[in-house]
Enzyme design. Structure first.
Site, PDB file in Angstrom:
ATOM      1  NE  ARG A  92      56.734  22.787  38.884  1.00  0.00           N
ATOM      2  CZ  ARG A  92      57.047  23.952  38.345  1.00  0.00           C
ATOM      3  NH1 ARG A  92      57.601  24.891  39.072  1.00  0.00           N
ATOM      4  NH2 ARG A  92      56.840  24.183  37.079  1.00  0.00           N
TER       5      ARG A  92
ATOM      6  CG  ASP B 268      59.587  19.443  32.017  1.00  0.00           C
ATOM      7  OD1 ASP B 268      60.534  18.697  32.353  1.00  0.00           O
ATOM      8  OD2 ASP B 268      58.466  19.406  32.557  1.00  0.00           O
TER       9      ASP B 268
ATOM     10  CG  ASP C 133      58.633  16.658  29.658  1.00  0.00           C
ATOM     11  OD1 ASP C 133      58.565  15.561  30.241  1.00  0.00           O
ATOM     12  OD2 ASP C 133      57.718  17.508  29.666  1.00  0.00           O
TER      13      ASP C 133
ATOM     14  CB  THR D 155      48.762  22.932  43.690  1.00  0.00           C
ATOM     15  OG1 THR D 155      49.645  21.788  43.636  1.00  0.00           O
ATOM     16  CG2 THR D 155      47.326  22.443  43.619  1.00  0.00           C
TER      17      THR D 155
HETATM   18  C1  PRP Z   1      60.811  19.807  37.707  1.00  0.00           C
HETATM   19  C2  PRP Z   1      62.279  20.006  37.997  1.00  0.00           C
HETATM   20  C3  PRP Z   1      62.321  20.124  39.501  1.00  0.00           C
HETATM   21  C4  PRP Z   1      61.032  20.822  39.794  1.00  0.00           C
HETATM   22  C5  PRP Z   1      61.325  22.261  40.028  1.00  0.00           C
HETATM   23  O1  PRP Z   1      60.475  18.487  37.922  1.00  0.00           O
HETATM   24  O2  PRP Z   1      63.105  18.971  37.523  1.00  0.00           O
HETATM   25  O3  PRP Z   1      62.356  18.857  40.148  1.00  0.00           O
HETATM   26  O4  PRP Z   1      60.162  20.672  38.643  1.00  0.00           O
HETATM   27  O5  PRP Z   1      60.199  22.942  40.408  1.00  0.00           O
HETATM   28  P1  PRP Z   1      59.974  23.589  41.830  1.00  0.00           P
HETATM   29  O6  PRP Z   1      61.247  24.278  42.232  1.00  0.00           O
HETATM   30  O7  PRP Z   1      58.860  24.548  41.561  1.00  0.00           O
HETATM   31  O8  PRP Z   1      59.582  22.508  42.790  1.00  0.00           O
HETATM   32  P2  PRP Z   1      59.089  17.823  37.496  1.00  0.00           P
HETATM   33  O9  PRP Z   1      58.104  17.918  38.615  1.00  0.00           O
HETATM   34  O10 PRP Z   1      58.657  18.379  36.183  1.00  0.00           O
HETATM   35  O11 PRP Z   1      59.464  16.299  37.406  1.00  0.00           O
HETATM   36  P3  PRP Z   1      60.462  15.524  36.416  1.00  0.00           P
HETATM   37  O12 PRP Z   1      61.861  15.804  36.875  1.00  0.00           O
HETATM   38  O13 PRP Z   1      60.048  14.118  36.627  1.00  0.00           O
HETATM   39  O14 PRP Z   1      60.216  16.016  35.000  1.00  0.00           O
END
Ligand code: PRP
Length: 215
Positions: free
Chosen positions: A110, A207, A210, A114
């Site tokens: 994500r 998160d 993380d 944005t």
């Molecule tokens: C987080 C989470 C989801 C996403 C959710 O991932 O694990 O994949 O954000 O958000 P959304 O519903 O608004 O799309 P992240 O992008 O932080 O990646 P990661 O799993 O690598 O930490």
């Protein structure tokens, strides 16, 4: 194993142990090593709950005392973790489901400004059986952008039975997923209050990626 309350295509698992796990995961004082272990337990429970919809067919089995009735699982099962955080659910799913389940990884990140989901990896086959069951795994359903991007990949392969499994879901994310894919089933441990201005689930658990990976 679990109890749950279900509204249209959304199941909230209200088993007391699941809710206890969720409380530990929410706690900012839970260290990464404990978070990962509890996330694994939580993943198993939610995957069990989500897989209630698997179809079985009768199959006999011999016990040490003689014949007994049994079942075999007859669905073609696909596990689709969204990287990174979805790996914890995929690991648990692979431990509990039949060894012939296929795992296809979907890499989505994500954008912090944005909030759009950016695809960086997708290990998918050219085709899948039309009647297969796909379980998209991601601990967090926030804006829904990542889930929609992952589900879209399987819809492009003419898959119609998709089930999303998450620890937590925001109402905004559920709405967005169901506006685009009303038939997608969602299993979660909680529908939280809302998203904040940064797209984080409130109260949420921070998160997940993380905290699982200690980054
Ligand atoms: C987080 C989470 C989801 C996403 C959710 O991932 O694990 O994949 O954000 O958000 P959304 O519903 O608004 O799309 P992240 O992008 O932080 O990646 P990661 O799993 O690598 O930490």
């Amino acid at each position: 194993m679990t109890t749950s309350t279900t509204t249209t295509n959304v199941t909230v698992c209200d088993h007391p142990i699941v809710q206890y796990y969720l409380t530990r995961l929410r706690d900012y004082q839970t260290p990464s090593c404990d978070f990962r272990r509890i996330a694994n337990h939580m993943s198993r429970a939610l995957v069990y709950e989500a897989m209630r919809d698997l179809v079985t067919r009768a199959a006999g089995v011999e016990t040490p005392l003689g014949p007994a009735k049994g079942v075999v699982l007859s669905d073609y099962v696909v596990i689709a973790p969204i990287l990174r955080a979805g790996l914890v659910l995929a690991e648990a799913a692979q431990e509990i489901i039949p060894p012939n389940a296929r795992v296809y990884h979907v890499g989505l990140k994500r954008d912090e400004q944005t909030l759009q989901a950016i695809s960086y990896y997708a290990k998918l086959p050219d085709r899948l059986p039309a009647d297969c069951k796909v379980y998209v795994l991601d601990p967090m359903l926030a804006t829904g952008g990542s889930a929609i991007a992952a589900i879209s990949l399987f819809h492009a392969l003419h898959v119609t039975q998709v089930h999303l499994v998450s620890f937590l879901a925001a109402p905004e994310g559920i709405k967005k997923v169901h506006e685009q894919f009303p038939d997608v089933k969602i299993t979660t441990a909680s529908i939280d209050s809302h998203l904040n201005e940064h797209g984080f689930i409130v109260p949420g658990l921070g998160d997940a990626g993380d905290r699982i990976f200690g980054t």
